[in-house]
Design a protein around this motif. Sequence first.
Motif, PDB file in Angstrom:
ATOM      1  N   ALA A   9      -5.745  -1.358  -3.065  1.00  0.00           N
ATOM      2  CA  ALA A   9      -6.979  -0.995  -2.576  1.00  0.00           C
ATOM      3  C   ALA A   9      -7.120  -1.025  -1.424  1.00  0.00           C
ATOM      4  N   LYS A  10      -7.677  -0.847  -0.099  1.00  0.00           N
ATOM      5  CA  LYS A  10      -7.964  -0.802   1.143  1.00  0.00           C
ATOM      6  C   LYS A  10      -9.151  -1.037   1.314  1.00  0.00           C
ATOM      7  N   LYS A  11      -9.859   0.398   1.353  1.00  0.00           N
ATOM      8  CA  LYS A  11     -10.908   0.396   0.952  1.00  0.00           C
ATOM      9  C   LYS A  11     -11.994   0.839  -0.502  1.00  0.00           C
ATOM     10  N   CYS A  12     -13.750   0.293  -0.596  1.00  0.00           N
ATOM     11  CA  CYS A  12     -13.732   0.828  -1.421  1.00  0.00           C
ATOM     12  C   CYS A  12     -15.309   1.045  -0.956  1.00  0.00           C
ATOM     13  N   GLY A  13     -15.634   2.061  -1.024  1.00  0.00           N
ATOM     14  CA  GLY A  13     -17.383   2.921  -0.899  1.00  0.00           C
ATOM     15  C   GLY A  13     -17.761   3.863  -1.287  1.00  0.00           C
ATOM     16  N   ILE A  14     -18.776   4.110  -1.588  1.00  0.00           N
ATOM     17  CA  ILE A  14     -19.932   4.252  -2.900  1.00  0.00           C
ATOM     18  C   ILE A  14     -20.684   5.891  -1.810  1.00  0.00           C
ATOM     19  N   CYS A  15     -20.424   7.198  -2.089  1.00  0.00           N
ATOM     20  CA  CYS A  15     -20.692   8.209  -2.023  1.00  0.00           C
ATOM     21  C   CYS A  15     -22.055   8.509  -2.981  1.00  0.00           C
ATOM     22  N   PHE A  16     -23.029   9.117  -2.516  1.00  0.00           N
ATOM     23  CA  PHE A  16     -24.526   8.518  -3.234  1.00  0.00           C
ATOM     24  C   PHE A  16     -24.470  10.205  -3.671  1.00  0.00           C
ATOM     25  N   PRO A  18     -22.399  13.856  -4.550  1.00  0.00           N
ATOM     26  CA  PRO A  18     -22.283  13.562  -6.303  1.00  0.00           C
ATOM     27  C   PRO A  18     -21.950  11.622  -6.022  1.00  0.00           C
ATOM     28  N   PRO A  19     -22.758  11.174  -7.096  1.00  0.00           N
ATOM     29  CA  PRO A  19     -22.207   9.868  -7.006  1.00  0.00           C
ATOM     30  C   PRO A  19     -21.398   9.421  -7.344  1.00  0.00           C
ATOM     31  N   SER A  20     -20.649   8.637  -6.791  1.00  0.00           N
ATOM     32  CA  SER A  20     -19.105   8.447  -6.977  1.00  0.00           C
ATOM     33  C   SER A  20     -18.469   7.296  -6.539  1.00  0.00           C
ATOM     34  N   ILE A  21     -17.456   6.414  -6.903  1.00  0.00           N
ATOM     35  CA  ILE A  21     -16.648   5.191  -6.192  1.00  0.00           C
ATOM     36  C   ILE A  21     -15.922   5.785  -5.405  1.00  0.00           C
ATOM     37  N   ILE A  22     -15.525   5.232  -4.420  1.00  0.00           N
ATOM     38  CA  ILE A  22     -14.316   5.893  -3.531  1.00  0.00           C
ATOM     39  C   ILE A  22     -13.290   4.467  -2.659  1.00  0.00           C
ATOM     40  N   LEU A  23     -12.573   4.941  -3.921  1.00  0.00           N
ATOM     41  CA  LEU A  23     -11.401   4.249  -3.001  1.00  0.00           C
ATOM     42  C   LEU A  23     -10.001   4.595  -2.466  1.00  0.00           C
ATOM     43  N   ILE A  24      -9.617   3.789  -1.262  1.00  0.00           N
ATOM     44  CA  ILE A  24      -8.448   4.033  -0.132  1.00  0.00           C
ATOM     45  C   ILE A  24      -7.730   2.951  -1.183  1.00  0.00           C
ATOM     46  N   TYR A  25      -6.428   3.728  -1.255  1.00  0.00           N
ATOM     47  CA  TYR A  25      -5.682   2.481  -0.980  1.00  0.00           C
ATOM     48  C   TYR A  25      -4.385   3.217  -0.852  1.00  0.00           C
ATOM     49  N   LYS A  26      -3.004   2.098  -1.492  1.00  0.00           N
ATOM     50  CA  LYS A  26      -1.827   2.905  -0.806  1.00  0.00           C
ATOM     51  C   LYS A  26      -0.940   2.192  -1.976  1.00  0.00           C
ATOM     52  N   GLU A  27       0.352   3.352  -2.427  1.00  0.00           N
ATOM     53  CA  GLU A  27       0.851   2.187  -3.523  1.00  0.00           C
ATOM     54  C   GLU A  27       2.720   2.019  -2.510  1.00  0.00           C
ATOM     55  N   ASP A  28       2.216   1.003  -3.582  1.00  0.00           N
ATOM     56  CA  ASP A  28       2.817  -0.125  -2.816  1.00  0.00           C
ATOM     57  C   ASP A  28       4.064   0.375  -2.693  1.00  0.00           C
ATOM     58  N   SER A  29       5.158   1.726  -2.504  1.00  0.00           N
ATOM     59  CA  SER A  29       6.660   1.481  -2.210  1.00  0.00           C
ATOM     60  C   SER A  29       6.263   3.307  -1.112  1.00  0.00           C
ATOM     61  N   LYS A  30       4.971   3.625  -0.795  1.00  0.00           N
ATOM     62  CA  LYS A  30       4.813   4.575   0.091  1.00  0.00           C
ATOM     63  C   LYS A  30       4.289   3.947   1.606  1.00  0.00           C
ATOM     64  N   MET A  38     -14.084   8.163  -7.825  1.00  0.00           N
ATOM     65  CA  MET A  38     -14.438   7.993  -9.493  1.00  0.00           C
ATOM     66  C   MET A  38     -16.072   8.396  -9.346  1.00  0.00           C
ATOM     67  N   PRO A  39     -15.965   9.344 -10.328  1.00  0.00           N
ATOM     68  CA  PRO A  39     -17.285   9.862 -10.928  1.00  0.00           C
ATOM     69  C   PRO A  39     -17.937   9.051 -11.247  1.00  0.00           C
ATOM     70  N   VAL A  40     -19.407   8.393 -10.950  1.00  0.00           N
ATOM     71  CA  VAL A  40     -20.471   7.515 -11.987  1.00  0.00           C
ATOM     72  C   VAL A  40     -21.344   8.655 -12.815  1.00  0.00           C
ATOM     73  N   ARG A  41     -20.582   8.363 -14.104  1.00  0.00           N
ATOM     74  CA  ARG A  41     -21.435   8.875 -14.536  1.00  0.00           C
ATOM     75  C   ARG A  41     -22.367   7.971 -16.177  1.00  0.00           C
ATOM     76  N   ASN A  42     -23.312   9.529 -16.571  1.00  0.00           N
ATOM     77  CA  ASN A  42     -24.427   8.170 -17.444  1.00  0.00           C
ATOM     78  C   ASN A  42     -24.887   7.252 -16.462  1.00  0.00           C
ATOM     79  N   PHE A  43     -25.059   7.070 -15.053  1.00  0.00           N
ATOM     80  CA  PHE A  43     -26.183   5.927 -14.689  1.00  0.00           C
ATOM     81  C   PHE A  43     -26.950   6.132 -13.770  1.00  0.00           C
ATOM     82  N   SER A  44     -28.521   5.680 -14.271  1.00  0.00           N
ATOM     83  CA  SER A  44     -29.489   5.581 -14.041  1.00  0.00           C
ATOM     84  C   SER A  44     -29.670   3.968 -12.992  1.00  0.00           C
ATOM     85  N   LYS A  45     -31.720   4.629 -12.730  1.00  0.00           N
ATOM     86  CA  LYS A  45     -31.925   3.656 -12.230  1.00  0.00           C
ATOM     87  C   LYS A  45     -31.966   2.254 -12.900  1.00  0.00           C
TER      88      LYS A  45
END
Length: 167
Positions: A9-16, A18-30, A38-45
């Motif tokens: 995992a490199k960075k993790c952020g939130i997108c409002f 549509p609500p989703s969590i965004i992960l920037i990552y590398k695969e170890d061999s590449k 990752m869409p956020v579902r069934n989540f409310s205030k």
Amino acid sequence: ARTVMTYIAKKCGICFQPPSIILIYKEDSKDKTRQRIMPVRNFSKFSDCSMAAEQLKNNPWHKAYLEGVSLHQLQKLYSLLKGHMGGESLAESLEKFRQENTIDPEEDMNKLDDKELAKRKSIMDELFEKNRKKKDDPDFIYDIEVEFPQDEQLESCSWDVDSGEEI
């Protein structure tokens, strides 16, 4: 046998929207940096951020990717989303989260119920971890609290430094 991929995992952020969590990552061999949304579902205030974070972290689809992202960080992203849904500004949500996740040295831990106590303990563990990890650790994660640009294709961001193209 299928080899088990490791994702860094490199960075993790939130997108409002549509609500989703965004992960920037590398695969170890590449070398290539990839992104997972990752869409956020069934989540409310009214949702519970720690439960949402745990569910996401244990979600069989995302588990391997979120290995290097702490539960605390996911909780933070969810609490920003929750604040946003409740009409708070990003600064307000961040401040609120900071206050809720700060240990009060004057507080009498003996008077806390189990849930609160567990929360304090995880905050302390988190602080301990944070202080232990140095920036050059391969699994050091930057906390990114920016909204990602909606309309630009994310490919146009200059994160992928290894692609060899001139920017």
